[in-house]
Motif scaffolding. Structure first.
Motif, PDB file in Angstrom:
ATOM      1  N   TYR A   1      39.602  45.053  45.638  1.00 30.91           N
ATOM      2  CA  TYR A   1      40.542  44.633  47.122  1.00 30.91           C
ATOM      3  C   TYR A   1      39.628  44.493  48.155  1.00 30.91           C
ATOM      4  CZ  TYR A   1      44.100  46.055  43.720  1.00 30.91           C
ATOM      5  OH  TYR A   1      44.904  45.975  42.635  1.00 30.91           O
ATOM      6  N   GLY A   2      38.298  43.867  48.034  1.00 31.64           N
ATOM      7  CA  GLY A   2      37.458  43.813  48.966  1.00 31.64           C
ATOM      8  C   GLY A   2      36.473  45.067  49.046  1.00 31.64           C
ATOM      9  N   THR A   3      35.170  44.841  48.991  1.00 28.88           N
ATOM     10  CA  THR A   3      34.092  45.513  49.072  1.00 28.88           C
ATOM     11  C   THR A   3      33.909  46.629  50.260  1.00 28.88           C
ATOM     12  OG1 THR A   3      32.939  44.374  47.153  1.00 28.88           O
ATOM     13  CG2 THR A   3      31.468  45.940  48.469  1.00 28.88           C
TER      14      THR A   3
ATOM     15  N   LEU B   1      42.231  41.065  44.911  1.00 24.73           N
ATOM     16  CA  LEU B   1      41.985  40.155  45.704  1.00 24.73           C
ATOM     17  C   LEU B   1      40.556  39.679  45.779  1.00 24.73           C
ATOM     18  CD1 LEU B   1      43.178  42.530  48.989  1.00 24.73           C
ATOM     19  CD2 LEU B   1      44.133  40.527  47.799  1.00 24.73           C
ATOM     20  N   SER B   2      39.622  40.434  45.459  1.00 23.35           N
ATOM     21  CA  SER B   2      38.067  40.069  45.506  1.00 23.35           C
ATOM     22  C   SER B   2      37.646  39.854  46.740  1.00 23.35           C
ATOM     23  CB  SER B   2      37.953  38.717  44.535  1.00 23.35           C
ATOM     24  OG  SER B   2      36.806  38.170  44.541  1.00 23.35           O
ATOM     25  N   ASP B   3      36.154  39.767  46.885  1.00 19.82           N
ATOM     26  CA  ASP B   3      35.494  39.480  47.997  1.00 19.82           C
ATOM     27  C   ASP B   3      35.483  37.674  48.235  1.00 19.82           C
ATOM     28  OD1 ASP B   3      34.813  42.067  49.020  1.00 19.82           O
ATOM     29  OD2 ASP B   3      33.149  41.997  47.474  1.00 19.82           O
ATOM     30  N   ASN B   4      35.951  37.072  47.429  1.00 23.47           N
ATOM     31  CA  ASN B   4      35.922  35.659  47.364  1.00 23.47           C
ATOM     32  C   ASN B   4      37.448  35.363  46.929  1.00 23.47           C
ATOM     33  OD1 ASN B   4      36.018  32.996  47.004  1.00 23.47           O
ATOM     34  ND2 ASN B   4      34.011  33.028  45.534  1.00 23.47           N
ATOM     35  N   PRO B   5      38.120  34.779  48.179  1.00 27.07           N
ATOM     36  CA  PRO B   5      39.680  34.737  47.822  1.00 27.07           C
ATOM     37  C   PRO B   5      39.936  33.555  46.786  1.00 27.07           C
ATOM     38  CG  PRO B   5      38.918  34.838  50.322  1.00 27.07           C
ATOM     39  CD  PRO B   5      37.562  34.740  49.530  1.00 27.07           C
ATOM     40  N   ARG B   6      39.027  33.049  46.635  1.00 30.18           N
ATOM     41  CA  ARG B   6      39.474  31.867  45.066  1.00 30.18           C
ATOM     42  C   ARG B   6      39.317  32.668  43.906  1.00 30.18           C
ATOM     43  NH1 ARG B   6      35.824  26.326  46.641  1.00 30.18           N
ATOM     44  NH2 ARG B   6      36.291  26.154  48.822  1.00 30.18           N
ATOM     45  N   LYS B   7      38.742  33.842  43.956  1.00 27.22           N
ATOM     46  CA  LYS B   7      38.842  34.486  42.452  1.00 27.22           C
ATOM     47  C   LYS B   7      40.236  35.426  42.653  1.00 27.22           C
ATOM     48  CE  LYS B   7      34.735  35.485  40.360  1.00 27.22           C
ATOM     49  NZ  LYS B   7      33.337  36.291  40.485  1.00 27.22           N
ATOM     50  N   ALA B   8      40.962  35.404  43.763  1.00 26.73           N
ATOM     51  CA  ALA B   8      42.273  36.246  43.821  1.00 26.73           C
ATOM     52  C   ALA B   8      42.920  35.784  42.595  1.00 26.73           C
ATOM     53  CB  ALA B   8      42.717  36.321  45.249  1.00 26.73           C
ATOM     54  N   THR B   9      43.792  36.815  42.195  1.00 27.39           N
ATOM     55  CA  THR B   9      45.080  36.580  41.486  1.00 27.39           C
ATOM     56  C   THR B   9      46.235  37.189  41.852  1.00 27.39           C
ATOM     57  OG1 THR B   9      44.163  38.284  39.601  1.00 27.39           O
ATOM     58  CG2 THR B   9      43.309  36.144  39.438  1.00 27.39           C
ATOM     59  N   GLY B  10      47.226  36.696  41.062  1.00 31.52           N
ATOM     60  CA  GLY B  10      48.588  37.378  41.394  1.00 31.52           C
ATOM     61  C   GLY B  10      49.555  36.755  42.212  1.00 31.52           C
ATOM     62  N   ASP B  11      50.783  37.286  42.336  1.00 31.17           N
ATOM     63  CA  ASP B  11      51.903  36.774  42.813  1.00 31.17           C
ATOM     64  C   ASP B  11      51.404  36.538  44.381  1.00 31.17           C
ATOM     65  OD1 ASP B  11      55.187  36.370  43.305  1.00 31.17           O
ATOM     66  OD2 ASP B  11      54.450  37.688  44.853  1.00 31.17           O
TER      67      ASP B  11
ATOM     68  N   VAL C   1      49.986  39.240  46.783  1.00 33.07           N
ATOM     69  CA  VAL C   1      48.577  39.067  47.555  1.00 33.07           C
ATOM     70  C   VAL C   1      48.480  39.160  49.158  1.00 33.07           C
ATOM     71  CG1 VAL C   1      46.630  37.316  47.778  1.00 33.07           C
ATOM     72  CG2 VAL C   1      47.727  37.526  45.429  1.00 33.07           C
ATOM     73  N   GLN C   2      49.594  38.763  49.598  1.00 31.40           N
ATOM     74  CA  GLN C   2      49.599  38.873  51.047  1.00 31.40           C
ATOM     75  C   GLN C   2      49.766  40.307  51.669  1.00 31.40           C
ATOM     76  OE1 GLN C   2      48.724  36.716  53.650  1.00 31.40           O
ATOM     77  NE2 GLN C   2      48.567  35.432  51.932  1.00 31.40           N
ATOM     78  N   ARG C   3      50.605  41.042  50.644  1.00 34.06           N
ATOM     79  CA  ARG C   3      50.974  42.472  50.835  1.00 34.06           C
ATOM     80  C   ARG C   3      49.518  43.246  50.812  1.00 34.06           C
ATOM     81  NH1 ARG C   3      53.109  46.624  46.965  1.00 34.06           N
ATOM     82  NH2 ARG C   3      52.893  48.507  47.933  1.00 34.06           N
ATOM     83  N   TYR C   4      49.077  43.080  49.771  1.00 37.02           N
ATOM     84  CA  TYR C   4      47.575  43.664  49.481  1.00 37.02           C
ATOM     85  C   TYR C   4      46.797  43.285  50.901  1.00 37.02           C
ATOM     86  CZ  TYR C   4      48.956  45.516  44.724  1.00 37.02           C
ATOM     87  OH  TYR C   4      49.159  45.998  43.708  1.00 37.02           O
TER      88      TYR C   4
ATOM     89  N   LEU D   1      47.174  45.404  53.330  1.00 34.50           N
ATOM     90  CA  LEU D   1      46.836  46.914  53.160  1.00 34.50           C
ATOM     91  C   LEU D   1      45.633  47.044  53.189  1.00 34.50           C
ATOM     92  CD1 LEU D   1      49.428  47.672  50.162  1.00 34.50           C
ATOM     93  CD2 LEU D   1      49.605  48.640  52.357  1.00 34.50           C
ATOM     94  N   PHE D   2      44.614  46.172  52.635  1.00 38.14           N
ATOM     95  CA  PHE D   2      43.309  46.461  52.655  1.00 38.14           C
ATOM     96  C   PHE D   2      42.539  45.794  53.527  1.00 38.14           C
ATOM     97  CE2 PHE D   2      44.563  47.160  48.268  1.00 38.14           C
ATOM     98  CZ  PHE D   2      44.216  48.448  47.916  1.00 38.14           C
ATOM     99  N   GLY D   3      43.236  44.612  54.464  1.00 40.98           N
ATOM    100  CA  GLY D   3      42.386  43.865  55.395  1.00 40.98           C
ATOM    101  C   GLY D   3      41.411  42.839  54.708  1.00 40.98           C
TER     102      GLY D   3
END
Lengths: 434, 434
Positions: free
Chosen positions: A285-287, A401-411, A415-418, A421-423
Motif C-alpha cells: 500500500y505504498g512504501t 496499490l504498489s508504489d507504481n500505480p500501474r501495478k495496482a490491482t483490485g476493484d 482502490v480509491q478507498r485504500y 486510507l494510506f495516501g
C-alpha cells in the motif's frame, strides 16, 4: 546407417501432452512458507486468485488455444506431492534451519491437490479464476503463470524448423552467458533465481540455473524454485508476498483494520519464522505510508525487499528510515527483485556496496530474455507482464496499490478507498515491462 | 525416472575410436577433379606430400598424442569409396555437366585406398610425410589436415564439463549466425564453403554448412566438401590447386620447362574441363610473373582465383590485365578464398560490385572461428596455419613461391632458383593467420 531407438522414437511421437508442470514442488519456495502460515492461522478463509495480463496488447487467448490451456491446468490438478518430495521438505535445511515445516503441515500436504478453476475468454484475453479456500488457491499462482507463459512460448516457436530452434537457443545461451560473465566481475554479489513464474519454459529455467551455478559459484546462492533446489542441491530462496497483507486487509473490513493489516502480517510471520526470513515487503500500500506508520520493532527485522520503486530510490528511502530509527544499515539486508537485469544489478550493487548487505532476485530477465535471439520475426517470445493476484477474500475485494500505480490491482472503488486510507505519497507511474 | 537406452549408452561408452574421417568423399571436390587429370596424364609420377605447420609456436606434437594421430590415419587408410558414393559421382551433375568423371576413372577409384605414411616427431612438431604415387598421395592432403586439426580441437576441450561445452558451441553458433545475418545484407553475394581442411571438426562443419543453407538461401551455392555436398544435396565446388604447377615445374627440370609449367597445367586442364572450371590460380610463382608471361588465350578463361595478395590488390591487378588484353571484366569471374571473413567479404564485394562477377570461398573463418567462444581459458581452439604440400616429385624438390613469401614452401636453394626464374615482382611479406 543411423540406427534409431524405436521405443524412444515411438514414445516421443505418442505424447498426449508435454506437461509444463510435472511436480507440485515446481513452485516458488515462498508459497510453501506462506501456505504453512495460512494453514495455521487462516484455514477457513476463501480467497480467489485471478490471472491478470498487464500487457493488454498481447491477446493471449488468440495466441494460446484454450484446449491446450485446459489440458495443462487439468494435468496440474492430477499432481500430488510425492513421497520423495515430502521427505525432502521434512529433512532438508532451509535458511539454516531444520524442520522448517511442521510434521502436521507436511501430513496435510500429502493429500493436497490443486482445486478447480474457471476459464472463459473475453476480448482476446483469458478470464482465469481460482476460487476456493486460500489454503488451496494460493498454490495455483505459480503453476498457472508458468503454464500460460510456457504455452505462449511454445506457440511462438510452433512450426519453426529444427535449425531455427537451434539458433534460437544457441543465441539465448550465448546471451545469458555474457550476462553471467559480467556478473562475475562483482566480487561480493549475492544472487538467486526468481524466474519461475515468467520463465520461457521449465527446461530453459533449468539451464539458466545450471548456468548460474557453473558461472557464479558461491555468488549464486540458490533458486526460488523448490523442485530445482531439490534436484540441483541448491538453497530454496524466498520469503513472503503481497497476498498476505492483501488478504488480511480485505479480511479486516474497517479502516483501522485495513491500515493495521501490513503490520499484522509481520506479527503472524515472526511467530513462525526468524533470521533471514524476516524480510519486509513494504510496498503493498505504498512504501512511504508503510514506513511512516510502522511500529519501531519493524526496524529490527533483518531486511526489506523493495519491489516497485526504482532500486536506488527504494533502497535509499529504507536506509534513511533505518538510520532515523538508529539502526546501522550495514547489518541489514536489501533484496532487489523487481525487473532486475545485469545493468540494474551492476548499478545497484555499485551504489549500495559497503553501505548495506544486498541480495538480488533475478527473475524474468534471467529466465525469459529471448530479445534478439530468434532468427525469424516474432514478438511472441518477448516476456509479458502477467500476474496472478488474489482478487476476492470471503466475498470482499482484495486490493494492492504498489508504489507504481500501474501495478495496482483490485476493484477501482476499493482502490480509491485504500488510497484515501494510506495516501499516495511517493507513488509514481512507471512503465511495467515484466 | 529417466529411462536410458542401454544399447545406445553401452555403444557410446565402448567406442574404440571416434573417427575424424569416415568417408573418402570427406575431401575437397577439386582433389577429385585434379586426381582425374593426374590419373590420365601423370599416372607414373611419384609425389610426396608433407604436413607443414606454419604456426610454429603451436607445438602440435605436444598437444596431440602420436598414438591418436596414428589411429586416425590408420582408420582413414581402411576407407574405400562405397558403392553409393561411386554411383553418386557417376550420376550427379557437377558444374552443370553430367559424367564429369569418366567411367574408367570411377572404376579405378573403386579400388583406391590411401597409401602409407611416415610419422615421427621433431622439435615439438609432427614430421608427417606421404610418399608414393601422385595418384594416391594427393588424396591424403585434406584428410590429413582435417585429422590433425580436429584432434587438436578435441585436445583443447578434453576434460571440460558438459556445461562448458554447451556454452562453447552455443556461442560459436550464435557467432556464426551473426555473420550469416550480416552476409544476408549483400543481395548479389555468391558464396561457398571452403572450410574442410581447417575445420574445428566434421560435425561442426556440417552445422556451418547447414547454417549457410538456411540463412543465405540461393546466395550459398555449395560446398567444397564432396561428402557434405552429397548428403545435403548441394553443389560440389572447386577447381584446382597449387600442386599442379608445383609438380609440373618439378618434373620439367630445366629453366624453360619450369617457366612454362604454369601454362602447361592450364593446357592439360582445359582438355578435361570447361566453363566455370576454367579458373586460373595465378600465384604459385607470383601473380605478376604469371600475368606478364601468360599467353593471350589465358585471358579467355572464365576467371581467376587470387590466393595470396590482398583481395582488392589482387583483383585490381587481374582486372587491369584483362582490360589491357581487351577483355571485359564484367563477363569474368574472380574467386576470393584466401583467409576471408565477413569484414573482408563485405569490403571486397562492395569494392568490385558491378565491375566483375565474384564468388567467395569461405574457409577457416567459417568452420573454425571459436575466438571468444570458450568459457574457459584456452588458445587451443584458435585456428592455425597448417598445410599439406607436395615437397618432392620423382626425387626432385617441389617449390611454391606465392605472392606472400611467408607462404613459400620447398628446399631453400630451389626456392632461390625459382625466384631467379620468375622474379619477385609484386611479392610482399604479410602475416599468415590461417
Amino acid at each position: 546407417m543411423i540406427l534409431t531407438d524405436l521405443a524412444t522414437r515411438a514414445y516421443n511421437h505418442n505424447w498426449r501432452l508435454d506437461p509444463v508442470v510435472r511436480s507440485l514442488l515446481d513452485t516458488d519456495f515462498y508459497k510453501l512458507l506462506m501456505l504453512q502460515m495460512i494453514w495455521l492461522r487462516y484455514p477457513k478463509v476463501q480467497a480467489t486468485f485471478e490471472l491478470i495480463n498487464r500487457s493488454r496488447q498481447v491477446r493471449l487467448a488468440e495466441v494460446v488455444p484454450e484446449s491446450e490451456l485446459r489440458a495443462q491446468l487439468d494435468h496440474a490438478r492430477t499432481l500430488r506431492f510425492t513421497k520423495k518430495e515430502l521427505i525432502w521438505l521434512a529433512g532438508n535445511t532451509f535458511y539454516g534451519r531444520t524442520q522448517m515445516f511442521r510434521p502436521e503441515f507436511l501430513a496435510w500436504l500429502a493429500d493436497f491437490r490443486l482445486p478447480g478453476y474457471e476459464l472463459s475468454r473475453e476480448d482476446g484475453q483469458f478470464v482465469l479464476r481460482f476460487p476456493g479456500p486460500w489454503t488451496h488457491t494460493t498454490l495455483w499462482e505459480i503453476p498457472a503463470l508458468a503454464i500460460v507463459n510456457e504455452l505462449r512460448s511454445r506457440a511462438a516457436i510452433k512450426d519453426r524448423g529444427r535449425f531455427a530452434l537451434d539458433v534460437l537457443y544457441a543465441r539465448a545461451k550465448a546471451k545469458l552467458w555474457e550476462k553471467v560473465e559480467r556478473l562475475r566481475a562483482l566480487p561480493d554479489l549475492v544472487l538467486s533465481d526468481f524466474g519461475t513464474r515468467r520463465r520461457h519454459g521449465f527446461l530453459w529455467q533449468s539451464w539458466c540455473v545450471q548456468a548460474l551455478k557453473e558461472g557464479l559459484g558461491g555468488r549464486f546462492i540458490g533458486t526460488s524454485n523448490v523442485l530445482l533446489a531439490m534436484e540441483a542441491d541448491l538453497e530454496a530462496i524466498g520469503t513472503n508476498a503481497h497476498e498476505l497483507p492483501m488478504v488480511l486487509a480485505a479480511l479486516a473490513g474497517d479502516d483501522a483494520g485495513v491500515r493495521a493489516a501490513p503490520y499484522r502480517v509481520l506479527e503472524d510471520w515472526r511467530e513462525l519464522y526468524a533470521g533471514n526470513l524476516l524480510i519486509v515487503l513494504p510496498d503493498t500500500y505504498g512504501t512511504a505510508a508503510f514506513l511512516r506508520d510502522a511500529p519501531d520493532w519493524v526496524a529490527d527485522w533483518t531486511g526489506f525487499r523493495p519491489d516497485s520503486l526504482p532500486p536506488m530510490e527504494g533502497g535509499e528511502q529504507i536506509l534513511r528510515w533505518w538510520q532515523a530509527r538508529g539502526r546501522d544499515p550495514r547489518g541489514k539486508l536489501l533484496i532487489f527483485s523487481d525487473g532486475m537485469d545485469v545493468d540494474s544489478i551492476e548499478a545497484t550493487y555499485r551504489h549500495f556496496h559497503g553501505r548495506v548487505r544486498m541480495s538480488f532476485g533475478w527473475g524474468t530477465n534471467l529466465t525469459n530474455d529471448f530479445r534478439g535471439c530468434a532468427p525469424f520475426p516474432t514478438d511472441g517470445l518477448d516476456a509479458i507482464s502477467l500476474v496472478c493476484k488474489v482478487t476476492e477474500v470471503d466475498g470482499r475485494p482484495a486490493v494492492k496499490l504498489s508504489d507504481n500505480p500501474r501495478k495496482a490491482t483490485g476493484d477501482p472503488r476499493e482502490v480509491q478507498r485504500y488510497l484515501r486510507l494510506f495516501g499516495a505519497e511517493g507513488m509514481a507511474e512507471k512503465p511495467v515491462r515484466v
